[in-house]
Motif scaffolding. Structure first.
Motif: not given
Length: 265
Positions: A26-37, A81-95
């Motif tokens: 069983n693999v559980a998934f949670e939704t991670v979001t990032a929004d930046k403008t 390559e981050e420790n969590t998906m949230q960190l990766a999403a935030d870093a992508f949006a910033d970059t």
């Protein structure tokens, strides 16, 4: 500069994949979001760049399999390559938004007096993902990507990844098909494309815009289903942009002779 804070994690879904009946399947998934403008200048109608990400991430409770799934998704979709998906999403949006301002501001300053060019600088990058049960013991991860980075039009893509649920290992065509599968699979795909388009010859396909300067190829962008394998070709891969994406749905029965004996569906 206008900045929209990163949104909180939303929702929690559980994908049940039966490989042997144990909880490890069983693999559980949670939704991670990032929004930046960000806006390009301080003027009232300044062009802007928006990044909007909605990513399914395997939860910590999914163990090592979830870690492998997340690592593959982060690398493929965000090149991070981050420790969590949230960190990766935030870093992508910033970059992404920082690169937009650094790269585009000097160019926009040259074009600022020409209002007809403003739309060229109105960038966006959107990813929305979902997961679904695949063939026996697998998970299909689907990412719909839409972005505009100048030019005549935006780009729409569907990126797919397939995982072995029990281990989190990403599956490639080499894991599904036996050695020497390439040419027989090309033949099946070409037949399917002809049937989809109503063409009976390669020349007819090319007259419609398909395979104009290339041959059909087995795409690693595929979806393992319970009864079929779907090959996804995004715009420009086997046809012009105007033709849109092309999906070829192949029943396993059509490729049974070239499937690995270890692959179950």
């Amino acid at each position: 500069m206008k900045k929209i804070d990163i949104l909180p994690v939303l929702g929690l879904t559980l994908l049940m994949v039966s490989c042997g009946g144990g909880d490890e399947d069983n693999v559980a998934f949670e939704t991670v979001t990032a929004d930046k403008t960000v806006v390009l200048t301080n003027e009232e109608n300044s062009p802007s760049c928006g990044v909007h990400l909605k990513l399914e991430a395997a939860t910590e409770a999914s163990g090592h399999a979830g870690e492998l799934i997340n690592a593959a998704v982060m690398k493929r979709l965000l090149d991070r390559e981050e420790n969590t998906m949230q960190l990766a999403a935030d870093a992508f949006a910033d970059t992404y938004t920082e690169s937009y301002k650094t790269t585009m501001l000097p160019l926009y300053n040259e074009d600022r007096s020409d209002s007809t060019k403003r739309a060229w600088y109105q960038y966006h990058y959107i990813i929305e993902t979902s997961t679904q049960k695949g063939s026996k013991g697998t998970i299909a991860y689907l990412a719909s990507i839409n972005y505009y980075e100048g030019g005549a039009h935006g780009i729409n893509q569907l990126i797919t990844l397939n995982f072995e649920a029990k281990t989190g290992r990403q599956l490639t065509l080499g894991d599904i098909f036996a050695t020497g599968y390439e040419q027989p699979l090309k033949n099946v795909l070409l037949k399917a494309l002809k049937a989809k388009t109503g063409c009976t010859t390669l020349a007819a396909l090319r007259n419609k815009g398909y395979l104009y300067s290339m041959d059909i190829f087995p795409s690693e962008n595929f979806i393992l289903g319970e009864e079929t394998i779907t090959f996804v070709y995004n715009p420009y891969e086997i046809a012009p942009y105007a033709m849109g994406s092309t999906e070829l749905i192949i029943p396993y029965s059509d490729v049974d002779k070239i499937l690995k004996t270890t692959f179950e569906y």
